[in-house]
Design a protein around this motif. Sequence first.
Motif, mmCIF file in Angstrom:
data_model
loop_
_atom_site.group_PDB
_atom_site.id
_atom_site.type_symbol
_atom_site.label_atom_id
_atom_site.label_comp_id
_atom_site.label_asym_id
_atom_site.label_seq_id
_atom_site.Cartn_x
_atom_site.Cartn_y
_atom_site.Cartn_z
ATOM 1 N N HIS A 112 -0.548 24.767 57.387
ATOM 2 C CA HIS A 112 -0.985 24.936 56.130
ATOM 3 C C HIS A 112 0.126 26.042 55.603
ATOM 4 O O HIS A 112 0.724 26.368 54.501
ATOM 5 C CB HIS A 112 -2.215 25.591 56.168
ATOM 6 N N GLU A 113 0.305 27.057 56.598
ATOM 7 C CA GLU A 113 1.349 28.239 56.407
ATOM 8 C C GLU A 113 2.804 27.901 56.183
ATOM 9 O O GLU A 113 3.506 28.374 55.390
ATOM 10 C CB GLU A 113 1.008 29.424 57.562
ATOM 11 N N HIS A 144 3.524 26.366 52.997
ATOM 12 C CA HIS A 144 3.936 27.148 52.042
ATOM 13 C C HIS A 144 5.276 27.580 51.788
ATOM 14 O O HIS A 144 5.888 27.889 50.750
ATOM 15 C CB HIS A 144 3.024 28.676 52.578
ATOM 16 N N CYS A 174 -7.350 28.399 50.298
ATOM 17 C CA CYS A 174 -6.141 29.221 50.296
ATOM 18 C C CYS A 174 -6.209 30.590 49.557
ATOM 19 O O CYS A 174 -6.883 30.373 48.666
ATOM 20 C CB CYS A 174 -5.047 28.388 50.036
ATOM 21 N N LEU A 175 -5.803 31.594 49.859
ATOM 22 C CA LEU A 175 -5.934 32.779 49.366
ATOM 23 C C LEU A 175 -5.233 32.763 48.087
ATOM 24 O O LEU A 175 -5.574 33.579 47.111
ATOM 25 C CB LEU A 175 -5.287 33.918 50.081
ATOM 26 N N GLN A 189 3.337 33.898 49.273
ATOM 27 C CA GLN A 189 2.399 34.273 48.664
ATOM 28 C C GLN A 189 2.177 35.745 48.060
ATOM 29 O O GLN A 189 1.201 36.120 47.490
ATOM 30 C CB GLN A 189 0.905 34.038 49.372
HETATM 31 NI NI NI Z 1 -2.424 29.097 51.696
#
Ligand code: NI
Length: 177
Positions: free
Chosen positions: A134-135, A138, A92-93, A51
């Motif tokens: 979730h992470e 990624h 999510c960012l 990210q």
């Molecule tokens: Ni995320």
Amino acid sequence: MAKLPIRQYPHPTLAAKAEVVTVFDDELRKLAEDMAETMYAAPGVGLAANQVGVLKRIVVIDVSEDKSDLIVLVNPLILSTGGELVDHEEGCLSLKGLYEHLKRPSKVKVRAQNLEGAELDIEAEGLLAICLQHEIDHLDGTVFIDHLSRLKKTRACTKLAKLRREEKREKDKKADE
Ligand code: NI
């Protein structure tokens, strides 16, 4: 420490597989610090290196109320998932402003390394379990809307595009003032 720019979907690093970390040095520690600062400033409860445009397998997480429980995981692996599938709202960012209902297992066991390279195991449930899944997703180039059906994903992307148009309009309006 430095705040890093958060890549927004569909930036290519969000769809890429991050590489295993083999060197545990100052550079890695600096990356972890910067990622933590970026996550806290956002604010968010988790951030993966993808990210911030770095393809290394490292995530930072803090699901505590008072932001006092930073977890840094290097090369995290999901050993097993269990419990019931829980329906929850996920965000999510990298897909700022978008929240969608998703089902994930309520419990997870994760093996990872810390910043010194030592192995650690985590058993989690609740928000931490969701966040870990979730992470770690990624790091494999998966964002949460990839878990939706094709139709729901298309709708989510339309919603996201609308959110960004509105955000841009607000920004332009402020610039004109
Ligand atoms: Ni995320």
